[in-house]
Write an enzyme that holds these catalytic residues in place. Structure first.
Site, short mmCIF file in Angstrom:
data_model
loop_
_atom_site.label_atom_id
_atom_site.label_comp_id
_atom_site.label_asym_id
_atom_site.label_seq_id
_atom_site.Cartn_x
_atom_site.Cartn_y
_atom_site.Cartn_z
N LYS B 82 0.85 -1.20 0.00
CA LYS B 82 0.00 0.00 0.00
C LYS B 82 0.88 1.24 0.00
O LYS B 82 1.92 1.28 0.70
CB LYS B 82 -0.90 -0.05 1.24
CG LYS B 82 -1.97 1.04 1.31
CD LYS B 82 -2.91 0.76 2.48
CE LYS B 82 -3.99 1.82 2.63
NZ LYS B 82 -4.94 1.48 3.71
N SER B 160 -9.71 1.54 2.78
CA SER B 160 -8.82 2.38 2.01
C SER B 160 -7.72 1.57 1.29
O SER B 160 -7.02 2.12 0.45
CB SER B 160 -8.16 3.41 2.92
OG SER B 160 -7.34 2.78 3.89
N SER B 184 -10.32 -1.00 6.79
CA SER B 184 -9.59 -0.84 5.54
C SER B 184 -8.89 -2.10 5.04
O SER B 184 -8.37 -2.12 3.92
CB SER B 184 -8.57 0.30 5.66
OG SER B 184 -9.25 1.52 5.75
#
Lengths: 137, 469
Positions: B82, B160, B184
């Protein structure tokens, strides 16, 4: 992890903000200075906006005004209406927290972890560089 | 084997082939890079690919393995991280325009760990701007635009860790690293039909990761199965003196053994009755089937209930307050207006207004909640519920209004730092994945892995993958 805070505010500015913060957080609506009681123009809200008690409404209004007192020029009228809506929406959760029964001895889940000698960071090969937002093109 | 299948092989199979020199890390990396180059942009899955780094690491891995120095089950395995994890000298954008050119001169601890075991970084996964800390109304709240769900590109991946979910589901990498402050990892895993582990708070170092709400941020893997998550978790877990929130050395590390006996510890399962107010009918149908599997293969399954209280409110105020502190500079400078999302441009100003007294009160309630949950875990080893009450939503959904259902389990799990693992448990009529989550006591990551592995031994939902062209 995200670099320095970069807070270099003056004492006067600190005092001004502290006054605003305390008005928002502590002073009940009935005790606000007289000029605060003068009706002010707040953005109109949809019918499904939360119905707040007078005290809560006053606190939400004060929160909105505190934001505008600092940053008014940053917002369009549409954003101001959205901000006001968010201020109203924020009030009920705060109220629920405040009415949840707590004893004086109920400590917050935050405790200082003393930095003992053995826990101190070993020598780190690379010192992290503070990252700041990228410059505007 | 069809060529496509190699992209969905579990880590154990990839590792076996690499160790026995039947699969070249360089070839595997190039294959994943080619696939990511072709499909990644269609899904808005990556912030950027890192082919130079990847091929250098792959060549080094291949050389070592050829010389008999095999580092273990992640050696030569390509993954994505990420884009909130610092990778030395490569932009780390946090998904947000104000940080588009940000470069750190060091690696995050998680990246260091993965490099040490020989994993290959093929790219930085797209993400919601600032991991959604400022709030967001639309899936497009990202530098890369809305991440598209590989099962239906008209639908969202959830956030996210949006790119991480898309990358694993589309077979663009063998696994991906995500993060969770509230939902997330669990939500993208559910929407994308992959397995995702949210480790216990403090089990994985956040050094070098973007801070959103430091008392709630956690880093974990998204992968093909619970077993794959366990392998990655074993590589990244552990105490880190550079992140003082990490648990002590003796409680941090996680050891994974493929021969782990799943029946060694009969799990007491609590099927949660109040995790969601309502379930979408197609989700409910999948859950019913999952319930039968759980009741058949787990020793003890009873109904359980989460404690009631203003726990979502507490989580919201803690995240809002901490996020306002984390991004104070951005708010004060006014550059928050450069965020993509209309809600993200203004919500941080409201978060700045929470008082310290209310923040501390929320944390006192948090402590009470921790004790309540610890008491609940005296009766159960794992709690089970739908990972999300609905399947993936259309890309243009207004998330503020249409994805704003109560989520007490997410709030409680993240407030208390509980371990959780989401696994696929079926599909809707529209062929969208449904997820089942197992939640365990803080520190008992083993229990959620054991439960999810047991579930996956008796189901094959995790072996299904979308058809992509």
């Amino acid at each position: 992890m995200n670099g320095k805070g970069g807070s270099g505010i003056s004492r006067r500015e600190f005092a001004r903000r502290a006054a605003i913060a305390s008005a928002v957080s502590i002073v009940p609506a009935a005790n606000l200075p007289l000029d605060s009681a003068v009706p002010k123009a707040f953005p109109s809200q949809s019918p499904d906006a939360p119905k707040l008690s007078p005290d809560n409404q006053a606190e939400a209004d004060a929160r909105y005004e505190a934001i505008l007192s600092l940053y008014r020029s940053r917002f369009s009228d549409e954003q101001k209406a959205d901000l006001y809506r968010l201020c109203l929406l924020a009030q009920e959760p705060i109220d629920r927290l405040r009415t949840y029964p707590l004893e004086n001895g109920d400590g917050p889940a935050l405790y200082l972890k003393a930095l003992l000698e053995r826990e101190k960071k070993p020598e780190v090969a690379v010192t992290p560089r503070t990252a700041s937002p990228a410059k505007k093109p | 084997m069809p060529a496509e299948e190699i992209f969905y092989l579990p880590l154990s199979e990839l590792a076996k082939r690499i160790e026995t020199k039947k699969l070249s890390p360089v070839e595997l990396t190039q294959m994943y890079l080619d696939r990511s180059t072709k499909l990644g942009p269609k899904l808005n899955a990556y912030a950027r690919l890192t082919p130079e780094v990847a091929l250098d690491q792959a060549k080094a891995a291949e050389k070592e393995i050829q010389h008999g120095h095999y580092r273990g089950p992640l050696h030569g395995i390509p993954y994505a991280a990420k884009d909130l994890l610092a990778v030395k000298d490569i932009p780390t954008t946090w998904g947000a325009k104000p940080y588009a050119e940000q470069v750190f001169p060091y690696d995050a601890t998680v990246i260091e760990h993965l490099t040490r075991v020989g994993a290959i970084l093929i790219g930085k996964a797209a993400m919601i701007e600032l991991a959604g800390g400022m709030g967001y109304r639309f899936a497009s709240a990202s530098l890369q635009g809305a991440a598209k769900n590989p099962w239906d590109t008209k639908c969202w991946t959830c956030g996210s860790s949006s790119g991480s979910g898309a990358i694993v589901a589309a077979g663009l990498a063998a696994f991906a690293i995500g993060s969770e402050t509230w939902g997330s990892i669990i939500c993208p895993s559910a929407f994308c039909g992959v397995s995702g582990l949210r480790p216990t708070y403090g089990r994985v170092s956040r050094y070098g990761a973007m801070a959103l709400a430091p008392s709630m941020d956690k880093i974990g893997p998204l992968a093909r199965s619970a077993e794959d998550c366990a392998r990655v978790f074993a590589a990244i877990a552990g105490h880190d003196p550079k992140d003082r929130s990490t648990v002590p050395i003796d409680k941090g590390a996680f050891t994974y053994s493929p021969s782990l006996d799943l029946k060694a510890r009969p799990l007491r399962v609590g099927w949660l009755s109040n995790a969601w107010k309502t379930l979408d009918s197609s989700v409910a149908k999948a859950l019913l089937a999952a319930d039968k599997v759980v009741r058949k293969f787990f020793g003890s399954v009873r109904s359980a209930a989460l404690p009631e209280g203003p726990f979502e409110d507490a989580a919201n105020i803690i995240i809002g307050s901490e996020c306002a502190a984390s991004f104070q500079t951005l708010l004060r400078s006014g550059r928050v207006s450069e965020l993509t999302d209309p809600l993200g441009q203004i919500a941080g100003y409201v978060n700045q207004q929470y008082s310290a007294a209310d923040y501390l009160r929320a944390n006192s309630i948090r402590e009470i909640l921790q004790k309540k949950m610890d008491a609940l875990f005296e009766s159960y080893d794992v709690l089970v519920a739908a990972a999300q009450p609905i399947p993936a939503v259309p890309l243009e959904t207004n998330l503020e209004t249409d994805l704003a259902f109560p989520d007490p389990l997410g709030a409680i799990g993240n407030l208390c730092g509980l371990a959780a693992l989401s696994v696929p448990c079926g599909f809707t009529e529209n062929n969208l994945p449904v997820g089942l989550q197992f939640v365990g006591r803080a520190g008992d990551d083993f229990a959620v892995i054991q439960a999810a592995r047991t579930f996956q031994l008796h189901t094959d939902w995790h072996r299904k993958h979308p058809k992509l062209s």
